[in-house]
Design an enzyme around this catalytic site. Sequence first.
Site, PDB file in Angstrom:
ATOM      1  N   GLU A 272       0.852  -1.190   0.000  1.00 24.25           N
ATOM      2  CA  GLU A 272       0.000   0.000   0.000  1.00 24.25           C
ATOM      3  C   GLU A 272       0.890   1.243   0.000  1.00 24.25           C
ATOM      4  O   GLU A 272       0.865   2.048   0.913  1.00 24.25           O
ATOM      5  CB  GLU A 272      -0.980  -0.011   1.173  1.00 24.25           C
ATOM      6  CG  GLU A 272      -0.353  -0.312   2.498  1.00 24.25           C
ATOM      7  CD  GLU A 272      -1.356  -0.351   3.643  1.00 24.25           C
ATOM      8  OE1 GLU A 272      -2.490  -0.815   3.461  1.00 24.25           O
ATOM      9  OE2 GLU A 272      -0.978   0.097   4.740  1.00 24.25           O
ATOM     10  N   ARG A 310       6.835  19.441   3.738  1.00 22.48           N
ATOM     11  CA  ARG A 310       7.887  18.521   4.183  1.00 22.48           C
ATOM     12  C   ARG A 310       9.190  19.205   4.589  1.00 22.48           C
ATOM     13  O   ARG A 310       9.752  18.876   5.630  1.00 22.48           O
ATOM     14  CB  ARG A 310       8.140  17.432   3.125  1.00 22.48           C
ATOM     15  CG  ARG A 310       6.908  16.541   2.880  1.00 22.48           C
ATOM     16  CD  ARG A 310       7.210  15.347   1.996  1.00 22.48           C
ATOM     17  NE  ARG A 310       7.987  14.350   2.680  1.00 22.48           N
ATOM     18  CZ  ARG A 310       9.290  14.223   2.604  1.00 22.48           C
ATOM     19  NH1 ARG A 310       9.989  14.971   1.792  1.00 22.48           N
ATOM     20  NH2 ARG A 310       9.905  13.302   3.302  1.00 22.48           N
ATOM     21  N   CYS A 341       4.591  33.605   7.896  1.00 24.55           N
ATOM     22  CA  CYS A 341       5.272  34.227   9.042  1.00 24.55           C
ATOM     23  C   CYS A 341       5.781  33.150   9.985  1.00 24.55           C
ATOM     24  O   CYS A 341       5.377  33.052  11.148  1.00 24.55           O
ATOM     25  CB  CYS A 341       4.326  35.175   9.765  1.00 24.55           C
ATOM     26  SG  CYS A 341       3.751  36.481   8.691  1.00 24.55           S
TER      27      CYS A 341
HETATM   28  C1  LIG Z   1       0.821   6.651   4.972  1.00 28.16           C
HETATM   29  C2  LIG Z   1       0.520   5.234   4.893  1.00 28.16           C
HETATM   30  C3  LIG Z   1       0.877   4.503   3.750  1.00 28.16           C
HETATM   31  C4  LIG Z   1       1.654   5.091   2.605  1.00 28.16           C
HETATM   32  O1  LIG Z   1       2.961   5.427   2.959  1.00 28.16           O
HETATM   33  P1  LIG Z   1       4.014   5.838   1.834  1.00 28.16           P
HETATM   34  O2  LIG Z   1       5.208   6.290   2.613  1.00 28.16           O
HETATM   35  O3  LIG Z   1       3.389   6.955   1.077  1.00 28.16           O
HETATM   36  O4  LIG Z   1       4.266   4.650   0.996  1.00 28.16           O
HETATM   37  C5  LIG Z   1       0.496   3.181   3.685  1.00 28.16           C
HETATM   38  N1  LIG Z   1      -0.192   2.594   4.685  1.00 28.16           N
HETATM   39  C6  LIG Z   1      -0.545   3.250   5.793  1.00 28.16           C
HETATM   40  C7  LIG Z   1      -1.320   2.544   6.838  1.00 28.16           C
HETATM   41  C8  LIG Z   1      -0.186   4.590   5.937  1.00 28.16           C
HETATM   42  O5  LIG Z   1      -0.529   5.238   7.057  1.00 28.16           O
END
Ligand SMILES: *Cc1c(COP(=O)(O)O)cnc(C)c1O
Length: 413
Positions: A272, A310, A341
């Site tokens: 994911e 970031r 600011c």
């Molecule tokens: C943020 C997140 C991701 C994605 O993370 P990346 O660093 O963008 O790959 C995947 N799974 C969960 C549960 C997240 O919180």
Amino acid sequence: MSNKTVPFTKEEMEKIIETYPTPFHIYDKKAIVDNIRRLKAAFSWAPEFKEYFAVKATPNPRLLEIFKEEGLGTDCSSLPELVLSEQVGIVGEDIMFSSNNTPMAEYDYAIKLGAILNLDDISHIEYIERKHKLPKTISFRYNPGPLRDGNELIGKPEEAKYGLTKDQIIEAYRICKEKGVEKFGLHTMVVSNELNPEYFAETAKMMFDLIVEVYEKTGVKISFVDLGGGIGIPYKPDQDPMDLEYVSGLIKKMYDDIIVPAGLAPLKIMLECGRMVTGPYGYLVTKAIHYKDTYRHYIGVDASMANLMRPGMYGAYHHITVLGKEDAPHDHVYDVVGSLCENCDKFAIQRELPKIDEGDILVIHDAGAHGHSMGFNYNAKLRSAELLLNEDHSVTMIRRAETMDDLFATLKF
Ligand SMILES: *Cc1c(COP(=O)(O)O)cnc(C)c1O
């Protein structure tokens, strides 16, 4: 070394800016699609491999549509993310609902869509049952605690609020099996923005071992394992992108060594990832509007950390290209700043760059994930537009810039 080039010429960008004033984010469609295909090819050995795009990285339905065409699912963690996914027709088990501290209304909607519920705590079994019959498919998020180190961005698993302990997860599968759940998943996410392939291999080993242990202790045969997101990208020019084929090969070896002999194949493998899917292929385009010469040399641009948080939040490096001056000597040292600011509103600190003149176009790299989506309205800043650079180099606006009316819309005045 990663290749910090841009997919448009200065002349093309000047034309785009005539229609869409800076600042804006622009995403390179072809590069995104090629990268997805590379990821899928790298894991083609894995039974029913599927990448669930982490919607929070770049929650734009026009991008989600592209992901759908490429066969990805979505990883959602809030109600609006579920709705975005539904809007583009990604529903059912093509949604991984990896939320935490989840309100009932979000479970209601996820269950309505038939999403895979990836529970963040054992207590949520009972919480869901207050209102719903448990779905046929359930996944749990594992937190290995002291058994693993995290990395800098995500912290130590022991200190992380996510997931179930090992004892809890075994108990959770036992409970769900008794309650008639038929299909089980296991999930973890222990690193973020990690470029070391060995780390992902270790995670795979940890998960495969746990799947065997769960089977031995409960008789539950886990059908899918979600190894999380967290594949890093080379923000710095001296870093290399993750070698996907290599990491996939390491995972395959673990699969063949652990899952196959235990008789637990086929096990569906999922990721994911957000960052590695869109991150390198999105750019924040901004113009230099001021030069200031005090204790340091400052270049003021028309974007601010409201567009890309970031650098200000994590001190993260984002490479900057000054269009048309790629080959000029980088013999000036600047802080490149926004107009918030807040002194952390700097895109670059003491960075060697070519001499920058008012009106120069600066391209801030690797803003395609956790970029626009992390934007905010502090200091009454308006978030920028998002554009899609199509394969024929035409441009489609996929989100307009915010206006003052948008900002004031929630006020009762
Ligand atoms: C943020 C997140 C991701 C994605 O993370 P990346 O660093 O963008 O790959 C995947 N799974 C969960 C549960 C997240 O919180």
